[in-house]
Scaffold this motif. Structure first.
Motif, PDB file in Angstrom:
ATOM      1  N   UNK A  94      20.078  57.505  56.006  1.00 42.78           N
ATOM      2  CA  UNK A  94      20.172  57.199  54.576  1.00 42.78           C
ATOM      3  C   UNK A  94      21.505  57.615  53.977  1.00 42.78           C
ATOM      4  N   UNK A  95      22.233  58.481  54.649  1.00 45.28           N
ATOM      5  CA  UNK A  95      23.537  58.926  54.151  1.00 45.28           C
ATOM      6  C   UNK A  95      24.640  57.908  54.421  1.00 45.28           C
ATOM      7  N   UNK A  96      24.348  56.877  55.208  1.00 48.04           N
ATOM      8  CA  UNK A  96      25.318  55.817  55.493  1.00 48.04           C
ATOM      9  C   UNK A  96      25.182  54.699  54.464  1.00 48.04           C
ATOM     10  N   UNK A  97      26.299  54.112  54.042  1.00 45.24           N
ATOM     11  CA  UNK A  97      26.252  53.069  53.009  1.00 45.24           C
ATOM     12  C   UNK A  97      25.955  51.683  53.560  1.00 45.24           C
ATOM     13  N   UNK A  98      25.270  50.902  52.789  1.00 45.69           N
ATOM     14  CA  UNK A  98      25.095  49.486  53.091  1.00 45.69           C
ATOM     15  C   UNK A  98      26.396  48.760  52.728  1.00 45.69           C
ATOM     16  N   UNK A  99      26.406  47.422  52.851  1.00 45.42           N
ATOM     17  CA  UNK A  99      27.592  46.648  52.477  1.00 45.42           C
ATOM     18  C   UNK A  99      27.997  46.898  51.026  1.00 45.42           C
ATOM     19  N   UNK A 100      27.018  47.135  50.169  1.00 45.79           N
ATOM     20  CA  UNK A 100      27.308  47.339  48.743  1.00 45.79           C
ATOM     21  C   UNK A 100      27.739  48.768  48.430  1.00 45.79           C
ATOM     22  N   UNK A 101      27.704  49.632  49.429  1.00 39.70           N
ATOM     23  CA  UNK A 101      28.109  51.016  49.221  1.00 39.70           C
ATOM     24  C   UNK A 101      26.991  51.935  48.796  1.00 39.70           C
ATOM     25  N   UNK A 102      25.774  51.425  48.770  1.00 38.14           N
ATOM     26  CA  UNK A 102      24.627  52.232  48.375  1.00 38.14           C
ATOM     27  C   UNK A 102      23.776  52.595  49.574  1.00 38.14           C
ATOM     28  N   UNK A 103      22.931  53.594  49.396  1.00 36.33           N
ATOM     29  CA  UNK A 103      21.969  53.932  50.434  1.00 36.33           C
ATOM     30  C   UNK A 103      20.929  52.822  50.532  1.00 36.33           C
ATOM     31  N   UNK A 104      20.435  52.584  51.722  1.00 37.73           N
ATOM     32  CA  UNK A 104      19.377  51.596  51.898  1.00 37.73           C
ATOM     33  C   UNK A 104      18.093  52.037  51.218  1.00 37.73           C
ATOM     34  N   UNK A 105      18.026  53.310  50.815  1.00 36.64           N
ATOM     35  CA  UNK A 105      16.799  53.851  50.234  1.00 36.64           C
ATOM     36  C   UNK A 105      17.017  54.477  48.858  1.00 36.64           C
ATOM     37  N   UNK A 106      18.160  54.169  48.224  1.00 34.78           N
ATOM     38  CA  UNK A 106      18.416  54.685  46.889  1.00 34.78           C
ATOM     39  C   UNK A 106      18.632  56.175  46.837  1.00 34.78           C
ATOM     40  N   UNK A 107      19.175  56.738  47.915  1.00 36.18           N
ATOM     41  CA  UNK A 107      19.382  58.177  47.997  1.00 36.18           C
ATOM     42  C   UNK A 107      20.875  58.503  48.034  1.00 36.18           C
ATOM     43  N   UNK A 108      21.260  59.795  47.959  1.00 38.80           N
ATOM     44  CA  UNK A 108      22.674  60.159  48.036  1.00 38.80           C
ATOM     45  C   UNK A 108      23.310  59.601  49.302  1.00 38.80           C
ATOM     46  N   UNK A 109      24.535  59.126  49.170  1.00 33.99           N
ATOM     47  CA  UNK A 109      25.158  58.412  50.282  1.00 33.99           C
ATOM     48  C   UNK A 109      26.648  58.715  50.314  1.00 33.99           C
ATOM     49  N   UNK A 110      27.240  58.727  51.493  1.00 27.97           N
ATOM     50  CA  UNK A 110      28.683  58.842  51.647  1.00 27.97           C
ATOM     51  C   UNK A 110      29.307  57.466  51.432  1.00 27.97           C
ATOM     52  N   UNK A 111      30.553  57.444  50.985  1.00 28.57           N
ATOM     53  CA  UNK A 111      31.233  56.163  50.768  1.00 28.57           C
ATOM     54  C   UNK A 111      31.823  55.636  52.066  1.00 28.57           C
ATOM     55  N   UNK A 112      32.108  54.324  52.086  1.00 25.73           N
ATOM     56  CA  UNK A 112      32.775  53.735  53.244  1.00 25.73           C
ATOM     57  C   UNK A 112      34.084  54.469  53.532  1.00 25.73           C
ATOM     58  N   UNK A 113      34.830  54.769  52.475  1.00 24.98           N
ATOM     59  CA  UNK A 113      36.132  55.398  52.631  1.00 24.98           C
ATOM     60  C   UNK A 113      36.009  56.808  53.216  1.00 24.98           C
ATOM     61  N   UNK A 114      35.034  57.582  52.734  1.00 24.02           N
ATOM     62  CA  UNK A 114      34.831  58.932  53.253  1.00 24.02           C
ATOM     63  C   UNK A 114      34.540  58.916  54.749  1.00 24.02           C
ATOM     64  N   UNK A 115      33.621  58.040  55.153  1.00 23.46           N
ATOM     65  CA  UNK A 115      33.225  58.004  56.554  1.00 23.46           C
ATOM     66  C   UNK A 115      34.336  57.450  57.429  1.00 23.46           C
ATOM     67  N   UNK A 116      35.008  56.412  56.965  1.00 23.64           N
ATOM     68  CA  UNK A 116      36.102  55.829  57.745  1.00 23.64           C
ATOM     69  C   UNK A 116      37.230  56.842  57.914  1.00 23.64           C
ATOM     70  N   UNK A 117      37.519  57.601  56.861  1.00 28.25           N
ATOM     71  CA  UNK A 117      38.574  58.607  56.921  1.00 28.25           C
ATOM     72  C   UNK A 117      38.222  59.721  57.896  1.00 28.25           C
ATOM     73  N   UNK A 118      36.976  60.202  57.807  1.00 25.82           N
ATOM     74  CA  UNK A 118      36.545  61.264  58.722  1.00 25.82           C
ATOM     75  C   UNK A 118      36.588  60.770  60.155  1.00 25.82           C
ATOM     76  N   UNK A 119      36.063  59.587  60.399  1.00 29.24           N
ATOM     77  CA  UNK A 119      36.028  59.029  61.752  1.00 29.24           C
ATOM     78  C   UNK A 119      37.438  58.898  62.322  1.00 29.24           C
ATOM     79  N   UNK A 120      38.343  58.319  61.578  1.00 25.84           N
ATOM     80  CA  UNK A 120      39.707  58.093  62.060  1.00 25.84           C
ATOM     81  C   UNK A 120      40.413  59.406  62.365  1.00 25.84           C
TER      82      UNK A 120
END
Length: 213
Positions: free
Chosen positions: A175-201
């Motif tokens: 649930x902490x991963x964002x969908x295409x729209x940047x939201x949680x699939x379950x309406x819960x707190x979520x990390x942004x695409x940018x945060x995760x992409x930055x950490x991964x890289x």
């Protein structure tokens, strides 16, 4: 099991955040670890690679993915192995011979545990499929990669890295991963695409440098 009955009763009044295994039936829905602060993260990186006797080889790309899931789920803990002992809410357990199946009541109610916040029922199913005999870190890694593969994201990440599309595929699992729209699939707190992409890289770059790749 008793914890399932507790979860069902609590869900009527608390609402639930979902974690690994989020698309299981309602009685299996649960909460992830509370997210870590979104400030600076450690430059250290877990260097375990190879297949370690499991189905999935741990390449730098896959290790960076696993570390990113931990970052999203709040169990990164500066890359230390203690993240594999985290239960929902930030507490720890000591026995890595099995999933602790410990229900914790805080803001939400949860029995999620480990670096990837496995629900007990999800863990049992994956452990059976992969013939995992303990809850030790290398087995948690294998189980998480299995969930990624089942979501159809592993080959894409192997080839292209942690893309926005790959994140969206993993959103129903964590649930902490964002969908295409940047939201949680379950309406819960979520990390942004940018945060995760930055950490991964950043993490992948460190892994490659430290391994001399």
């Amino acid at each position: 099991m008793r914890w399932n009955r507790l979860l069902v009763g609590a869900a009527l009044t608390t609402g639930l955040v979902l974690s690994a295994g989020a698309t299981q039936p309602p009685q299996k829905a649960d909460t992830p670890a509370e997210h870590a602060p979104q400030g600076e993260y450690s430059s250290r990186a877990h260097l375990a690679t190879g297949n370690e006797g499991g189905r999935y080889k741990l390449t730098p790309e896959r290790r960076a993915l696993l570390n990113t899931i931990r970052f999203a789920e709040g169990t990164w803990k500066d890359g230390e192995d203690k993240g594999y002992r985290i239960i929902y809410g930030g507490g720890q357990f000591q026995d890595l011979s099995r999933h602790p199946e410990r229900v914790v009541v805080k803001r939400y109610i949860s029995a999620a545990a480990g670096a990837y916040q496995f629900l007990p029922t999800t863990w049992k199913g994956v452990a059976q499929e992969l013939k995992l005999t303990s809850f030790e870190p290398r087995h948690q890694d294998q189980a998480a990669l299995h969930l990624v593969e089942r979501r159809g994201a592993l080959s894409e990440i192997d080839r292209k890295g942690l893309t926005k599309n790959a994140m969206a595929k993993l959103a129903p699992e964590w649930a902490s991963f964002p969908t295409w729209t940047g939201r949680s699939a379950y309406g819960q707190p979520v990390k942004s695409h940018q945060e995760l992409a930055s950490f991964y890289s950043s993490n992948l770059r460190q892994l490659r440098n430290q391994l001399g790749a």
